[in-house]
Design an enzyme around this catalytic site. Structure first.
Site, PDB file in Angstrom:
ATOM      1  N   ASP A  32      -1.792 -10.084  -0.544  1.00 39.54           N
ATOM      2  CA  ASP A  32      -3.229 -10.113  -0.826  1.00 39.54           C
ATOM      3  C   ASP A  32      -3.464 -10.400  -2.304  1.00 39.54           C
ATOM      4  O   ASP A  32      -4.348 -11.183  -2.671  1.00 39.54           O
ATOM      5  CB  ASP A  32      -3.875  -8.763  -0.472  1.00 39.54           C
ATOM      6  CG  ASP A  32      -3.829  -8.457   1.014  1.00 39.54           C
ATOM      7  OD1 ASP A  32      -4.576  -9.081   1.773  1.00 39.54           O
ATOM      8  OD2 ASP A  32      -3.056  -7.573   1.411  1.00 39.54           O
TER       9      ASP A  32
ATOM     10  N   GLU B 224       1.204  -5.888   7.512  1.00 41.29           N
ATOM     11  CA  GLU B 224       0.208  -4.975   8.085  1.00 41.29           C
ATOM     12  C   GLU B 224       0.387  -4.702   9.576  1.00 41.29           C
ATOM     13  O   GLU B 224       0.169  -3.573  10.027  1.00 41.29           O
ATOM     14  CB  GLU B 224      -1.199  -5.508   7.801  1.00 41.29           C
ATOM     15  CG  GLU B 224      -1.686  -5.262   6.380  1.00 41.29           C
ATOM     16  CD  GLU B 224      -1.138  -6.250   5.355  1.00 41.29           C
ATOM     17  OE1 GLU B 224      -1.510  -6.165   4.169  1.00 41.29           O
ATOM     18  OE2 GLU B 224      -0.328  -7.127   5.749  1.00 41.29           O
TER      19      GLU B 224
ATOM     20  N   ILE C 146       0.828  -1.207   0.000  1.00 36.54           N
ATOM     21  CA  ILE C 146       0.000   0.000   0.000  1.00 36.54           C
ATOM     22  C   ILE C 146       0.868   1.265   0.000  1.00 36.54           C
ATOM     23  O   ILE C 146       1.858   1.348   0.728  1.00 36.54           O
ATOM     24  CB  ILE C 146      -0.927   0.005   1.226  1.00 36.54           C
ATOM     25  CG1 ILE C 146      -1.948  -1.126   1.126  1.00 36.54           C
ATOM     26  CG2 ILE C 146      -1.653   1.329   1.368  1.00 36.54           C
ATOM     27  CD1 ILE C 146      -2.831  -1.264   2.356  1.00 36.54           C
TER      28      ILE C 146
ATOM     29  N   GLY D 196       0.090  -5.607   0.655  1.00 34.71           N
ATOM     30  CA  GLY D 196      -0.933  -5.820  -0.346  1.00 34.71           C
ATOM     31  C   GLY D 196      -0.511  -6.754  -1.458  1.00 34.71           C
ATOM     32  O   GLY D 196      -1.361  -7.345  -2.139  1.00 34.71           O
TER      33      GLY D 196
ATOM     34  N   ASP E 230      -6.727  -6.682   5.645  1.00 35.30           N
ATOM     35  CA  ASP E 230      -8.186  -6.724   5.485  1.00 35.30           C
ATOM     36  C   ASP E 230      -8.662  -6.823   4.040  1.00 35.30           C
ATOM     37  O   ASP E 230      -9.842  -6.613   3.756  1.00 35.30           O
ATOM     38  CB  ASP E 230      -8.844  -5.512   6.155  1.00 35.30           C
ATOM     39  CG  ASP E 230      -8.305  -4.185   5.644  1.00 35.30           C
ATOM     40  OD1 ASP E 230      -7.530  -4.179   4.670  1.00 35.30           O
ATOM     41  OD2 ASP E 230      -8.663  -3.132   6.220  1.00 35.30           O
TER      42      ASP E 230
END
Length: 320
Positions: free
Chosen positions: A169, A189, A110, A166, A197
């Protein structure tokens, strides 16, 4: 024990060298034509944070394309990934996708500086309204990676350098994962004060099947290096460097794209359904699915090619 490890590494190196020969075994596809600079820009795909090229027939190559920012995921990225993969899902000519990162690493995760205003200064007059605002952001960002999973075309992640936050993810939403020897993976994170999330905590346990290891990675944010990622099943192959890995990933995509798109896309849909449902439910689902899919002309074409000792790449399947 040491001798066994050395032998295993030698075997893996031998397989890697064979894979990177001028022709991919059984396909006759030249691998050295797949460099990103030689690929043509895909029509209808123009983005700030992504570069989409036609790697070869039926194969698209999606690159995270902010190399000067270590491919950090800014606001444009979260929006454009959804647009990109929705287009790919509807693209009847595309049968497989490779996703990689431009520059020195896959992604730093991110872009906190770009997203700081949304996360640290959310809009709303009170707790309830601020909460609804944040929930909307989170669910929209979740779709950024869920759209990869929803895409019926197989998606191959090709990771080099860091795959942070991310990035994990993203790759856990992909169907196949390759990496270079310099790759590392980090569920980052907790180091920035939040729980992941947008997919890692939900998909990673199912990808590697080891809850203890998932917990360790998520609680500590430690780096998982390439060999450990291979050992736990996060990736299926490790290659000496980025170039060799990309050649292999694109060759794999080409092989997949030579098969019946009805068969391949039906397989992806049913694999994902089976992951989240019981065996009995999944058998019932595939029976209902194949009651129509078995009527495709692709079966007759494929069987004829096999009986005539022809390669499937010589068969012309209709677009899907």
């Amino acid at each position: 024990m040491a001798a066994g490890i050395v032998a295993s590494r030698r075997l893996r190196d031998l397989l890697s060298r064979r894979l990177t020969a001028s022709n991919y075994s059984g396909l006759g596809i030249s691998l050295r034509l797949t460099g990103s600079s030689a690929q043509e820009e895909a029509p209808d795909h123009s983005y700030e944070s992504l570069r989409v090229t036609s790697a070869q027939k039926h194969v698209l190559h999606v690159q995270l394309n902010r190399p000067n920012k270590r491919n950090a995921m800014n606001k444009a990225f979260w929006r454009e990934m959804v647009e990109c993969f929705n287009k790919i899902s509807r693209d009847a000519d595309c049968r497989a996708v490779v996703i990689s990162g431009a520059g020195k690493m896959f992604t730093a995760g991110i872009d906190l500086m770009d997203l700081a205003s949304d996360i640290l200064q959310p809009k709303g007059d009170d707790v309830a309204r601020i909460s609804w605002y944040l929930r909307d952001i989170i669910t929209r960002y979740q779709e950024t990676f869920s759209v990869i999973e929803k895409c019926p075309k197989p998606v191959i992640a090709a990771v080099h350098g860091g795959c942070i936050g991310g990035g994990v993810d993203l790759i856990t939403a992909c169907d196949i994962r390759y990496c270079a020897q310099d790759a590392f993976f980090q569920v980052k994170e907790v180091d920035v004060g939040l729980a992941a999330d947008v997919g890692t905590l939900q998909r990673l346990p199912k990808v590697i099947g080891n809850q203890s290891l998932v917990n360790e990675l998520a609680f500590t944010a430690r780096k998982m290096m390439a060999d450990e990622a291979l050992g736990c099943g996060l990736v299926s192959r490790v290659f000496p460097d980025k170039e060799v890995m990309l050649d292999a990933a694109l060759a794999l995509a080409a092989e997949i794209s030579s098969k019946s798109p009805v068969a391949v896309q039906s397989t992806k849909v049913n694999l994902l359904y089976s992951r989240d449902h019981s065996v009995a439910e999944s058998l019932n689902y595939v029976a209902s699915w194949n009651m129509s899919m078995l009527q495709t002309q692709d079966i007759a074409k494929s069987v004829q090619a096999v009986t005539e000792n022809k390669e499937l790449k010589s068969v012309t399947f209709s677009k899907l």
